[in-house]
Design an enzyme around this catalytic site. Structure first.
Site, PDB file in Angstrom:
ATOM      1  N   LEU A 193    -105.162 -39.529  32.892  1.00  0.00           N
ATOM      2  CA  LEU A 193    -104.876 -38.817  31.652  1.00  0.00           C
ATOM      3  C   LEU A 193    -103.790 -39.545  30.872  1.00  0.00           C
ATOM      4  O   LEU A 193    -102.904 -40.177  31.455  1.00  0.00           O
ATOM      5  CB  LEU A 193    -104.416 -37.389  31.951  1.00  0.00           C
ATOM      6  CG  LEU A 193    -105.409 -36.490  32.694  1.00  0.00           C
ATOM      7  CD1 LEU A 193    -104.760 -35.160  33.029  1.00  0.00           C
ATOM      8  CD2 LEU A 193    -106.666 -36.271  31.856  1.00  0.00           C
ATOM      9  N   ASN A 229     -92.988 -46.505  40.847  1.00  0.00           N
ATOM     10  CA  ASN A 229     -92.809 -45.058  40.902  1.00  0.00           C
ATOM     11  C   ASN A 229     -91.787 -44.696  41.971  1.00  0.00           C
ATOM     12  O   ASN A 229     -91.711 -45.349  43.028  1.00  0.00           O
ATOM     13  CB  ASN A 229     -94.134 -44.364  41.238  1.00  0.00           C
ATOM     14  CG  ASN A 229     -94.827 -43.837  39.995  1.00  0.00           C
ATOM     15  OD1 ASN A 229     -94.202 -43.680  38.962  1.00  0.00           O
ATOM     16  ND2 ASN A 229     -96.108 -43.577  40.111  1.00  0.00           N
ATOM     17  N   ASN A 818    -119.769   0.474  48.761  1.00  0.00           N
ATOM     18  CA  ASN A 818    -119.438   1.881  49.009  1.00  0.00           C
ATOM     19  C   ASN A 818    -118.039   2.203  48.506  1.00  0.00           C
ATOM     20  O   ASN A 818    -117.779   3.299  48.019  1.00  0.00           O
ATOM     21  CB  ASN A 818    -119.537   2.198  50.506  1.00  0.00           C
ATOM     22  CG  ASN A 818    -120.929   2.679  50.897  1.00  0.00           C
ATOM     23  OD1 ASN A 818    -121.553   3.421  50.148  1.00  0.00           O
ATOM     24  ND2 ASN A 818    -121.412   2.236  52.048  1.00  0.00           N
ATOM     25  N   LEU A 897    -112.386   0.666  66.271  1.00  0.00           N
ATOM     26  CA  LEU A 897    -111.013   1.130  66.404  1.00  0.00           C
ATOM     27  C   LEU A 897    -110.764   1.676  67.815  1.00  0.00           C
ATOM     28  O   LEU A 897    -111.674   2.229  68.451  1.00  0.00           O
ATOM     29  CB  LEU A 897    -110.731   2.216  65.361  1.00  0.00           C
ATOM     30  CG  LEU A 897    -110.829   1.727  63.906  1.00  0.00           C
ATOM     31  CD1 LEU A 897    -110.902   2.909  62.956  1.00  0.00           C
ATOM     32  CD2 LEU A 897    -109.636   0.848  63.553  1.00  0.00           C
ATOM     33  N   HIS A 913    -122.945   5.832  58.189  1.00  0.00           N
ATOM     34  CA  HIS A 913    -123.876   5.077  59.029  1.00  0.00           C
ATOM     35  C   HIS A 913    -125.263   5.101  58.389  1.00  0.00           C
ATOM     36  O   HIS A 913    -125.712   6.155  57.904  1.00  0.00           O
ATOM     37  CB  HIS A 913    -123.931   5.714  60.426  1.00  0.00           C
ATOM     38  CG  HIS A 913    -124.809   4.947  61.383  1.00  0.00           C
ATOM     39  ND1 HIS A 913    -124.407   3.746  61.935  1.00  0.00           N
ATOM     40  CD2 HIS A 913    -126.058   5.200  61.858  1.00  0.00           C
ATOM     41  CE1 HIS A 913    -125.384   3.305  62.723  1.00  0.00           C
ATOM     42  NE2 HIS A 913    -126.390   4.163  62.693  1.00  0.00           N
ATOM     43  N   ALA A 945    -115.483   9.732  66.015  1.00  0.00           N
ATOM     44  CA  ALA A 945    -115.090  10.144  67.367  1.00  0.00           C
ATOM     45  C   ALA A 945    -114.953   8.888  68.222  1.00  0.00           C
ATOM     46  O   ALA A 945    -115.317   7.793  67.797  1.00  0.00           O
ATOM     47  CB  ALA A 945    -116.127  11.094  67.956  1.00  0.00           C
ATOM     48  N   GLU A 947    -116.616   8.023  70.862  1.00  0.00           N
ATOM     49  CA  GLU A 947    -117.943   7.453  71.087  1.00  0.00           C
ATOM     50  C   GLU A 947    -118.522   7.006  69.749  1.00  0.00           C
ATOM     51  O   GLU A 947    -118.436   7.726  68.748  1.00  0.00           O
ATOM     52  CB  GLU A 947    -118.869   8.501  71.727  1.00  0.00           C
ATOM     53  CG  GLU A 947    -120.247   7.954  72.048  1.00  0.00           C
ATOM     54  CD  GLU A 947    -121.177   9.036  72.585  1.00  0.00           C
ATOM     55  OE1 GLU A 947    -122.393   8.810  72.549  1.00  0.00           O
ATOM     56  OE2 GLU A 947    -120.669  10.098  73.015  1.00  0.00           O
ATOM     57  N   ALA A 977    -128.495   5.614  48.546  1.00  0.00           N
ATOM     58  CA  ALA A 977    -128.209   6.964  49.043  1.00  0.00           C
ATOM     59  C   ALA A 977    -126.764   7.071  49.529  1.00  0.00           C
ATOM     60  O   ALA A 977    -126.092   8.086  49.323  1.00  0.00           O
ATOM     61  CB  ALA A 977    -129.172   7.318  50.174  1.00  0.00           C
TER      62      ALA A 977
END
Length: 1010
Positions: A193, A229, A818, A897, A913, A945, A947, A977
């Site tokens: 440049l 330089n 979502n 988790l 889900h 939960a 599970e 949905a």
């Protein structure tokens, strides 16, 4: 309490930092590690021998010696993660993280980043193969003569070649001969440049930037910019070549854009950001980024800093920079000249004795030590660049003269220095040239650039009848192609009033585009017309291309929302007419309606007809002069926390909520013939707008208890002492539009509206008695005093009359579709939920950008950085506690988790889900459904939960399985949905309508009101 501060580094920059920090009355001691002879023992400043490369040892040293802040000078420790490690150990540290420091540490990363975010820079290629790099040099259609080692090379890894052969030799030296070691494993080859180089630095807290005065470094060893330089032989500040307008452009298009980009990628940049720029004939270009103060730029910047550097740093690391901008001297220039060892930048002798230091200090010139050491009580050279001599004077010429006089007083054998620092600036100040149109304040090139930027935005608004191509003298619209048979044209024009002043003060311009379009489009709807095309007028004193592009970008998006084409516009740059930073807007919309569908149908409107009100988003775009007067009386600024609106919002954010556009929602209903008249509630409020669409002899009876009044109106009423009449005549009071319908059509129209927007039956028409008011608004004052959700007009729901909203966190891992559905639900005034933070376990994902665009705070908790799930979950739990979260939604969060976490948040943790649980648990639910041959599947929102996918169900929505379905097509429909089910479940739980009992089952709260 006075602090101890540690400065990491040992050069002239670090001496300058220590010198400036020591001036703070809040600092007791400044330690410098390793330091030099100048920082060995000077007032509050002394050296420390602590290891700065071993971060664990350094962190313990800081704790043992009560170090309250570490300031990092050089780039190498920043790239090595010193800020990350010290911060993690609880030691406050000023500078960017290792990831953020990639802007300097990897030129390949930096160039790709600039390309991603539209930051102007030289054309380039990045290579790990030397042969490919040389081929690029020879084949490029521009002079590809700048060769850079991608990694850190102590400021020496850049070769500016004279021709292609020299450039290829440089590639081979770097990559094959490893001239710069591992820093040269990747090379960047750039376009050469031409122009003037300047250094523009800023402080940044990760969101806002505060630019420093521009400076100019001198890289060449000898006068006249000759010789090899170097790391820098001197600098001066400020640079007269950079005007205030150009500095503003640099701030917005380079510095702020870089900080915004880093934040979007999940790597907030906090510290000093340095942009090395080339001012070319084609405009400014970024040569490189540095992640710290430059050396020697630091030695001219800090003497001009009027503010306390320690306070500036504290404001930067605590995110308060926007409201505490540093103050710089406006009445002086600074020049620093480097004294280097004989032989520099090649080999040089060390241990050379330096004399005259005490004399130069007495002359009012500051000497910053770089490559110096103490030997037997004397100061000796220990590096290539030995000293920097800095002078501050009222003019650049006087500062250079004083610095040169200081140089004459200091001595060591073979010292090398330049005598012409600032020569370009002095030549610039002395030159005379002919005037141009730009000198008068009109920048044609900027105008052309704006047109180029907005052409694709306008093109995106093309519709039947118009292709929205900008550039002609006039725009064309084909009514026949748009499907009209016997049309009447309808036109409307409007502005956005003094809402402009708030947007300009807040620096938020995009939403004004929607305001402008909405004000015009909503007006032409009053005739039953479909908006066809839009034109805008933007006028200013000086054209800021980015601001104008933001406004027009908002206009184009709003045109898409409204279904009309952005057919053209006018940008008027008028120097002297507007104050700096101010502009004005006007909009023009043309629509069409078939002759037989023209509104209002005055002959059909009758006593007893019902009025349906559509919700506004707030103040919309009328009455802002009064709003600003009330704010002035209340002594509230736009950055103050809003005493109205959602928690965490500022006054400016609430007031700049854009005006709603009703065209796409209303046109099908208007065309059905069920609506007799439509009134846009604009200037004149409720009292003056509804009568405009009614026949004489009818009066309006409104009941304010039947609709939701946004809290901003309650606050204006109380704080401003505004009467009911003043409120109703000035503001929309929560109604953006009012429809007139026959009683038998009211419920049908209301249901159609409520599927997409908040709407209510708000009143009726009555016979107007002589002398009576044309509009009566009953219950306005009590409704203003108790603003909140109103009955829907049909369905019994838990209105959750309390204004307190449930604080929600959303955990994500990816694109966040979502999340977007949840954000849109929470934005509704009647929502019981407020999303206060979005947490991702992966940096840089699209969902984080969605949250930022919605004004929601984000956090990244990268699971890869944690040794165990428990440690990872504990960190997330800490963030939730920090934001006072009451409900957590998992929206595509791809981590399981721990049981401990799930137990703690039992009844406050929702997941979605993609199946009708309990069927098809776990992964690949859509594939399981197809393999099982079921005819119906869907989605389930449930409490989490221990599970997997076994928690109590809140909402389910069924989706038919088609014979032609693939896994992808079924997933798409289930996702649609989910976007309905998840917001519905959020509302049920946030409002308390659904909760989880101790036995693991859900219980529903009755809708009956006590």
């Amino acid at each position: 309490m006075a602090e101890t501060v540690l400065v990491v580094g040992g050069g002239g920059r670090e001496h300058a930092l220590a010198w400036k920090l020591a001036q703070s009355p809040q600092i007791q001691q400044v330690l410098v590690a390793p330091g030099n002879a100048g920082t060995a023992s000077c007032g509050k400043i002394r050296n420390s021998e602590v290891s700065v490369s071993n971060h664990a040892i350094l962190a313990q040293f800081c704790k043992d010696h009560h170090v309250g802040l570490v300031v990092v000078g050089p780039e190498v420790p920043l790239a090595a993660g010193i800020v990350d490690d010290l911060t993690a150990a609880g030691v406050p540290c000023f500078g960017p993280s290792a990831k953020a420091a990639q802007l300097e540490a990897s030129k390949s990363f930096s160039k790709a980043f600039m390309e991603r975010y539209g930051i102007p820079t030289a054309r380039y290629g990045s290579f790990t193969d030397p042969e490919q790099a040389c081929s690029y040099i020879r084949m490029a259609d521009f002079p590809a003569l700048v060769v850079k080692a991608s990694g850190l090379a102590a400021g020496k890894g850049v070769i500016v070649a004279q021709d292609q052969d020299e450039a290829c030799r440089a590639v081979m030296d770097i990559m094959k001969d490893r001239a710069f070691g591992s820093a040269g494993e990747t090379v960047v080859v750039e376009e050469l440049l031409e122009g003037e180089e300047v250094s523009c630095l800023c402080f940044t807290d990760g969101s806002s930037v505060s630019a420093m005065p521009p400076a100019q470094d001198h890289k060449r060893l000898q006068d006249g910019d000759l010789g090899p330089n170097t790391g820098g032989m001197g600098a001066y500040c400020p640079t007269p070549q950079v005007s205030q307008e150009m500095l503003q452009q640099i701030r917005e298009t380079v510095l702020q854009r870089t900080v915004d980009g880093m934040r979007e990628e999940g790597t907030p940049y906090v510290g000093v950001l340095y942009a090395g720029l080339m001012l070319t004939k084609q405009g400014l270009k970024v040569l490189e980024f540095n992640c710290r103060f430059g050396d020697p730029e630091c030695q001219v910047l800090l003497p001009l800093l009027q503010s306390d550097l320690y306070e500036v740093i504290l404001n930067t690391v605590s995110g308060k920079l926007a409201s505490n901008a540093p103050v710089w001297r406006q009445d002086a220039s600074a020049v620093t000249v480097v004294m280097a060892s004989a032989g520099y930048p090649g080999s040089y002798k060390k241990g050379v004795k330096i004399t005259g230091l005490s004399q130069v200090q007495d002359s009012g010139v500051q000497v910053f030590h770089a490559g110096t050491a103490l030997k037997e009580g004397a100061v000796v050279s220990s590096g290539g660049r030995v000293l920097t001599v800095t002078a501050v004077r009222p003019s650049l010429e006087a500062a250079l003269e004083a610095a040169n006089q200081g140089l004459a007083a200091v001595g060591f054998p073979g010292a090398v220095y330049r005598r012409d620092i600032g020569h370009r600036a002095i030549a610039h100040l002395n030159q005379r040239r002919g005037l141009t149109y730009k000198d008068s304040g009109v920048d044609i090139a900027a105008g052309n650039k704006l047109v180029d930027m907005i052409k694709p935005l306008a093109k995106a608004t093309s519709r039947a009848g118009c292709n929205a191509e900008l550039g002609g003298f006039a725009g064309l619209f084909d009514l026949k192609a748009a499907g009209f048979v016997d049309p009447i044209l309808v036109s409307g024009t409007d502005g956005v009033g003094t809402k402009l002043k708030i947007a300009q003060a807040c620096g938020q311009h995009c939403a004004l585009g929607q305001d402008l379009v909405a004000m015009c489009v909503n007006d032409v709807l009053a005739q039953g017309a479909e908006p066809l095309f839009f034109l805008d007028y933007f006028s200013c004193g000086r054209l800021d291309v980015d601001v104008a592009a933001a406004v027009v970008g908002g206009i184009s998006k709003a045109c898409e929302m409204a279904g009309c084409a952005l057919l053209g516009g006018e940008t008027a740059e008028m120097p002297g007419v507007y104050a700096p930073g101010e502009y004005d807007l006007a909009g023009f919309c043309v629509g069409a309606v078939e002759r037989g569908a023209l509104l209002p149908r005055l002959g059909d409107i009758a006593e007893g007809d019902l009025l349906i009100g559509l919700a506004s988003s707030g103040v919309h775009s009328n009455g802002f002069s009064l709003v600003r007067k009330v704010l002035e009386r209340a002594n509230l600024g736009y950055s103050s926390p809003a005493p109205f609106g959602q928690s965490g919002q500022t006054v400016g954010q609430v007031l700049l909520t854009p005006t709603k556009i009703y065209s796409r929602l209303l046109l099908p209903i208007l065309r059905s013939g069920a609506v007799k008249a439509y009134a846009h509630i604009t200037g004149g409020g409720l009292l003056e707008n509804i009568p405009r669409v009614l026949p004489h002899g009818l009066a309006v009876d409104l009941d304010a208890s039947q609709w939701s009044i946004p809290p901003v109106f309650s606050w204006l009423h109380e704080e401003g002492g505004l009467s009911e009449e003043e409120m109703a005549r000035t503001f929309n009071c929560g109604l953006g539009a009012v429809l007139v319908v026959a009683p038998m059509e009211a419920q049908s129209v209301l249901r159609q509206l409520q599927a997409h927007e908040e709407a209510w039956i708000v009143g009726s028409l009555a016979h107007k008695h002589q002398g009576a008011e044309p509009v009566v608004v009953r219950n306005l004052r009590p409704s203003l005093l108790n603003a909140g959700p109103a009955p829907s007009g049909e369905l019994a729901v838990d209105s959750n009359a309390s204004l307190k909203k449930t604080r929600v966190a959303v955990l994500i891992s990816g694109t966040g579709t979502n999340l977007q559905a949840l954000i849109e639900q929470a934005k509704r005034p009647s929502s019981a939920a407020e999303i206060v933070v979005v947490i991702s376990n992966r940096p840089g994902v699209q969902g984080l950008k969605r949250a930022s665009l919605a004004g929601i705070q984000t956090r990244v908790v990268d699971h890869k950085l944690y040794g165990s799930r428990a440690e990872f979950d504990g960190t997330i739990d800490g963030v939730l506690e920090e934001f006072g979260v009451e409900l957590v939604c998992l929206a595509g969060f791809m981590r399981i988790l721990t049981g401990t976490f799930v137990k703690k948040w039992n009844g406050k943790l929702l997941n979605i889900h993609p199946s009708l649980l309990p069927s098809f648990k776990g992964v690949n639910a859509q594939k399981q459904a197809l393999q099982a041959g079921v005819r119906v599947t869907g989605c389930t929102v449930h409490f989490v939960a221990e599970e997997v996918d076994a928690g109590a169900i809140v909402v389910q929505e069924a989706v038919s399985v088609l014979g032609s379905d693939t896994e992808d097509s079924l997933s798409d429909r289930i996702r649609e949905a989910e976007h309905r089910a998840f917001p519905a479940a959020l509302e049920l739980v946030a409002s308390g309508t659904v909760r989880l009992k101790e036995d693991g089952h859900v219980t529903w709260k009755s809708n009956s009101q006590s």
